[in-house]
Design an enzyme around this catalytic site. Sequence first.
Site, PDB file in Angstrom:
ATOM      1  N   LYS A   1      -4.449   9.158 -19.060  1.00 26.66           N
ATOM      2  CA  LYS A   1      -4.655   9.782 -20.372  1.00 26.66           C
ATOM      3  C   LYS A   1      -3.383   9.676 -21.215  1.00 26.66           C
ATOM      4  CE  LYS A   1      -8.608  10.761 -18.499  1.00 26.66           C
ATOM      5  NZ  LYS A   1      -8.848  12.041 -17.840  1.00 26.66           N
TER       6      LYS A   1
ATOM      7  N   TYR B   1     -11.464  20.018 -14.529  1.00 22.42           N
ATOM      8  CA  TYR B   1     -12.031  18.690 -14.816  1.00 22.42           C
ATOM      9  C   TYR B   1     -13.270  18.449 -13.937  1.00 22.42           C
ATOM     10  CZ  TYR B   1     -12.316  13.616 -15.006  1.00 22.42           C
ATOM     11  OH  TYR B   1     -12.755  12.334 -15.142  1.00 22.42           O
TER      12      TYR B   1
ATOM     13  N   ARG C   1       0.838  -1.211   0.000  1.00 23.97           N
ATOM     14  CA  ARG C   1       0.000   0.000   0.000  1.00 23.97           C
ATOM     15  C   ARG C   1       0.866   1.251   0.000  1.00 23.97           C
ATOM     16  NH1 ARG C   1      -1.935   2.019   4.559  1.00 23.97           N
ATOM     17  NH2 ARG C   1      -2.401   0.011   5.493  1.00 23.97           N
TER      18      ARG C   1
ATOM     19  N   ASP D   1      -2.833  21.098 -12.916  1.00 21.61           N
ATOM     20  CA  ASP D   1      -3.182  19.841 -13.589  1.00 21.61           C
ATOM     21  C   ASP D   1      -2.664  19.949 -15.023  1.00 21.61           C
ATOM     22  OD1 ASP D   1      -4.417  17.794 -15.054  1.00 21.61           O
ATOM     23  OD2 ASP D   1      -6.248  17.847 -13.851  1.00 21.61           O
TER      24      ASP D   1
HETATM   25  C1  LIG Z   1      -9.334  12.377 -16.606  1.00 26.53           C
HETATM   26  C2  LIG Z   1      -8.845  13.613 -15.944  1.00 26.53           C
HETATM   27  C3  LIG Z   1      -8.704  13.668 -14.546  1.00 26.53           C
HETATM   28  C4  LIG Z   1      -9.093  12.513 -13.645  1.00 26.53           C
HETATM   29  O1  LIG Z   1      -8.296  11.402 -13.886  1.00 26.53           O
HETATM   30  P1  LIG Z   1      -8.786   9.875 -13.593  1.00 26.53           P
HETATM   31  O2  LIG Z   1      -7.554   9.091 -13.898  1.00 26.53           O
HETATM   32  O3  LIG Z   1      -9.923   9.602 -14.510  1.00 26.53           O
HETATM   33  O4  LIG Z   1      -9.205   9.820 -12.176  1.00 26.53           O
HETATM   34  C5  LIG Z   1      -8.211  14.831 -14.013  1.00 26.53           C
HETATM   35  N1  LIG Z   1      -7.884  15.892 -14.762  1.00 26.53           N
HETATM   36  C6  LIG Z   1      -8.012  15.877 -16.096  1.00 26.53           C
HETATM   37  C7  LIG Z   1      -7.642  17.082 -16.891  1.00 26.53           C
HETATM   38  C8  LIG Z   1      -8.501  14.743 -16.738  1.00 26.53           C
HETATM   39  O5  LIG Z   1      -8.645  14.731 -18.069  1.00 26.53           O
END
Ligand SMILES: *Cc1c(COP(=O)(O)O)cnc(C)c1O
Length: 395
Positions: free
Chosen positions: A209, A112, A59, A184
């Site tokens: 992504k 997001y 963990r 982000d």
């Molecule tokens: C998809 C996404 C998230 C969240 O990510 P997950 O892996 O789906 O939890 C956060 N910020 C952006 C810009 C995203 O495209």
Amino acid sequence: MSDQKISKGTQCIWAGESSSLMQGATQVPVVHSVGFGYKDVDEWQQVALGKKPGHIYGRNTNPTVHAFEQKVRQLENAEGVTSASTGMGIISSTLFALLSPGQRVVSVKDTYGGTNVLFAEFLPKFNIDVMLCETGDHEQIEAEIARGCDLLYLESPTNPTTKVVDIERLSKAGKHVDAIVVVDNTFATPINQHPLELGADLVLHSATKFLGGHADALGGVICGPQNLIDKIYHYREINGATLHPMAAYLLLRGMKTLELRIQQQNRNAMQVAQYLENHAAVEQVFYPGLPSHDGHQIAKQQMEGFGGMLSFMLKENSFDAVRRFVPRLQYAHAAANLGAVETTIGPPATTSHVECTAEERAALGIPESLIRYSAGIENVDDLINDLRQALQPFA
Ligand SMILES: *Cc1c(COP(=O)(O)O)cnc(C)c1O
């Protein structure tokens, strides 16, 4: 940092792996062990206290996860790094680890969808005040920062309308009031944008992504100074949103081709955006690489490439038009993810902002007829031909 001296493309392939290679293997193995054993109890204690490198319990840390983290850390040229099971896992861990009741967050309306839910629903439950500003209104954001801000949270370009904020300018305003500045960087990736060099404290990714790039593994990662990373790691180790070693392996493998993929996605998105902008059936295209985009000048300044994400509105401005258009595309998955090698499309109502009601989306300025387009690495002529035939009935 000596990490900086080799190029990004080479880092994508080599960085972070050496300490996790085993018995001459050239590839990082998937270490499925939950526990890591020590016959020497003194050594065990040294590792447990963090005085010696090593692993104790799955963990907390794991060799495969470690290699993935170190690769991202070197690409972001940061001191520290930690990861989580998803992008939302790292975003929520960061906010809950760094914020306390009575503090104030300044952010923008276009974060997001899941992040937006944290801001609108969960942080206020803990008496944390959240001010969401108009995404492009730098004067308003600066004024709100000056009114008091413990954490400034930015995203650029945003999901799904690819709005751009000036990271350097706003980081400066944040630092002026001693706020922690978080960016982000999911849409840009470390190939196209470096928030830490622009003055941010922390840079995070949904590794799900572009970093992974193959839509087969979920993950989240954050980089920055060790003292902040330690706090986030400490909380994440307790909330238990640990990145799985199998996911870490898939992300690590995907990242080997990150630079190649992003270069192709940058080119494909630009050409698709230009094609759509000149199409009679298309009302508006949102892509930071287009001179018509509100944030183009800022994007040109702070990005090395404009990224693989764009969105567009059909002239026939209804969700019904989206319903008819989406299945016509042959070379695009209609799905909620993005950043994969395959082109992927979807309306915000079923993707980034599925957590929001239609009214909330309208309040966020997201038209119901918007289509998000994540350019894959296919041959761009095929993508444009596919769009041409799919748009024909709408022209
Ligand atoms: C998809 C996404 C998230 C969240 O990510 P997950 O892996 O789906 O939890 C956060 N910020 C952006 C810009 C995203 O495209």
